[in-house]
Design a protein around this motif. Sequence first.
Motif, mmCIF file in Angstrom:
data_model
loop_
_atom_site.group_PDB
_atom_site.id
_atom_site.type_symbol
_atom_site.label_atom_id
_atom_site.label_comp_id
_atom_site.label_asym_id
_atom_site.label_seq_id
_atom_site.Cartn_x
_atom_site.Cartn_y
_atom_site.Cartn_z
ATOM 1 N N GLY A 58 0.822 -1.207 0.000
ATOM 2 C CA GLY A 58 0.000 0.000 0.000
ATOM 3 C C GLY A 58 0.851 1.249 0.000
ATOM 4 N N THR A 59 1.795 1.319 0.923
ATOM 5 C CA THR A 59 2.755 2.420 0.977
ATOM 6 C C THR A 59 4.055 1.894 1.562
ATOM 7 O OG1 THR A 59 2.157 3.109 3.225
ATOM 8 C CG2 THR A 59 0.973 4.187 1.401
ATOM 9 N N ALA A 60 5.112 2.641 1.360
ATOM 10 C CA ALA A 60 6.413 2.334 1.960
ATOM 11 C C ALA A 60 7.247 3.593 1.907
ATOM 12 C CB ALA A 60 7.102 1.190 1.212
ATOM 13 N N ASN A 61 8.370 3.574 2.623
ATOM 14 C CA ASN A 61 9.328 4.660 2.495
ATOM 15 C C ASN A 61 10.688 4.056 2.152
ATOM 16 O OD1 ASN A 61 10.876 4.130 4.964
ATOM 17 N ND2 ASN A 61 9.114 4.926 6.074
ATOM 18 N N ALA A 62 11.617 4.893 1.773
ATOM 19 C CA ALA A 62 12.926 4.423 1.310
ATOM 20 C C ALA A 62 13.649 3.612 2.385
ATOM 21 C CB ALA A 62 13.780 5.599 0.859
ATOM 22 N N MET A 71 19.290 -3.235 0.328
ATOM 23 C CA MET A 71 19.903 -2.409 -0.713
ATOM 24 C C MET A 71 20.390 -1.111 -0.086
ATOM 25 S SD MET A 71 17.279 -2.521 -3.918
ATOM 26 C CE MET A 71 16.794 -4.029 -4.714
ATOM 27 N N ASP A 72 21.434 -0.558 -0.673
ATOM 28 C CA ASP A 72 21.931 0.738 -0.251
ATOM 29 C C ASP A 72 20.869 1.804 -0.550
ATOM 30 O OD1 ASP A 72 23.706 3.368 -1.162
ATOM 31 O OD2 ASP A 72 24.552 2.243 0.535
ATOM 32 N N LYS A 73 20.770 2.784 0.330
ATOM 33 C CA LYS A 73 19.761 3.831 0.144
ATOM 34 C C LYS A 73 19.955 4.605 -1.162
ATOM 35 C CE LYS A 73 18.518 4.403 4.947
ATOM 36 N NZ LYS A 73 18.458 5.282 6.100
ATOM 37 N N SER A 74 21.191 4.703 -1.645
ATOM 38 C CA SER A 74 21.412 5.397 -2.917
ATOM 39 C C SER A 74 20.793 4.610 -4.073
ATOM 40 C CB SER A 74 22.906 5.633 -3.163
ATOM 41 O OG SER A 74 23.589 4.401 -3.320
ATOM 42 N N VAL A 75 20.833 3.279 -4.000
ATOM 43 C CA VAL A 75 20.204 2.440 -5.031
ATOM 44 C C VAL A 75 18.688 2.631 -4.977
ATOM 45 C CG1 VAL A 75 19.791 0.063 -5.802
ATOM 46 C CG2 VAL A 75 22.071 0.747 -5.016
ATOM 47 N N ILE A 76 18.151 2.625 -3.769
ATOM 48 C CA ILE A 76 16.708 2.838 -3.591
ATOM 49 C C ILE A 76 16.317 4.195 -4.171
ATOM 50 C CG2 ILE A 76 14.840 3.135 -1.909
ATOM 51 C CD1 ILE A 76 15.819 0.251 -2.003
ATOM 52 N N GLY A 87 6.240 7.260 -14.363
ATOM 53 C CA GLY A 87 4.824 7.394 -14.029
ATOM 54 C C GLY A 87 4.242 6.192 -13.308
ATOM 55 N N LEU A 88 5.107 5.434 -12.635
ATOM 56 C CA LEU A 88 4.667 4.223 -11.938
ATOM 57 C C LEU A 88 4.583 4.401 -10.427
ATOM 58 C CD1 LEU A 88 6.883 1.706 -13.965
ATOM 59 C CD2 LEU A 88 4.417 2.127 -14.239
ATOM 60 N N LEU A 89 5.171 5.478 -9.922
ATOM 61 C CA LEU A 89 5.254 5.682 -8.476
ATOM 62 C C LEU A 89 5.013 7.147 -8.157
ATOM 63 C CD1 LEU A 89 6.115 3.931 -5.961
ATOM 64 C CD2 LEU A 89 8.364 4.952 -6.224
ATOM 65 N N GLU A 90 4.332 7.379 -7.035
ATOM 66 C CA GLU A 90 4.113 8.732 -6.535
ATOM 67 C C GLU A 90 4.716 8.820 -5.140
ATOM 68 O OE1 GLU A 90 -0.162 8.744 -6.598
ATOM 69 O OE2 GLU A 90 -0.232 9.401 -8.686
ATOM 70 N N SER A 91 5.166 10.007 -4.786
ATOM 71 C CA SER A 91 5.668 10.205 -3.423
ATOM 72 C C SER A 91 5.087 11.492 -2.856
ATOM 73 C CB SER A 91 7.191 10.239 -3.407
ATOM 74 O OG SER A 91 7.681 11.431 -3.934
ATOM 75 N N ARG A 92 4.930 11.472 -1.550
ATOM 76 C CA ARG A 92 4.433 12.654 -0.843
ATOM 77 C C ARG A 92 5.109 12.688 0.514
ATOM 78 N NH1 ARG A 92 1.175 10.238 2.838
ATOM 79 N NH2 ARG A 92 -0.009 8.448 2.174
ATOM 80 N N ALA A 93 5.085 13.849 1.133
ATOM 81 C CA ALA A 93 5.690 13.983 2.461
ATOM 82 C C ALA A 93 4.895 13.170 3.473
ATOM 83 C CB ALA A 93 5.712 15.451 2.869
ATOM 84 N N LEU A 100 10.533 12.295 5.737
ATOM 85 C CA LEU A 100 10.327 11.040 5.015
ATOM 86 C C LEU A 100 9.357 11.237 3.857
ATOM 87 C CD1 LEU A 100 9.914 8.503 7.968
ATOM 88 C CD2 LEU A 100 11.953 8.908 6.579
ATOM 89 N N ARG A 101 9.527 10.420 2.819
ATOM 90 C CA ARG A 101 8.622 10.415 1.678
ATOM 91 C C ARG A 101 7.826 9.116 1.711
ATOM 92 N NH1 ARG A 101 7.811 15.085 -0.147
ATOM 93 N NH2 ARG A 101 7.046 14.197 -2.081
#
Length: 149
Positions: A58-62, A71-76, A87-93, A100-101
């Motif tokens: 449903g949702t996740a953060n990095a 995985m390394d956060k830079s890869v994420i 156009g496959l992913l949206e992010s919001r605060a 966090l996004r």
Amino acid sequence: MIGTEAGTSMAGTVADLQGDLNLIFVRARSLWKESAARLHPELQVAGYKLLSFIDRAGTANAHQLAERFEMDKSVISRQVRMLEDFGLLESRADERDGRLRVLTATPRASAQLSRLRAEYAARLRDGMGEVTEEEILAASKVFRLLAEV
């Protein structure tokens, strides 16, 4: 029990299982690659796996993704940026922590993923026509145990 007939038999059985697992992993990688290409021709397998997880969750953060997939956060970060560009992913605060996004699959991505899952579920059912429900439950138990090793 090593060295006994039973131990030798068990060692062979485990070796066979390892070989079969290797085949499953190769096939899974192939399916991930095929699925990624069907969503977007430039989508990488890593991005597909992240998007699929986010869609199911449903949702996740990095941070969650980095832990889950080791995985390394830079890869994420790069994969998330590409998923957004495609156009496959949206992010919001995040409402609780603005640093966090919160990541969510777009409606289009969710619909495409749903179709892919349905197709693969049908292929799996067709391929396991002779397998009983009890055997599937036993296999699921083995996979759960192996995931904890």
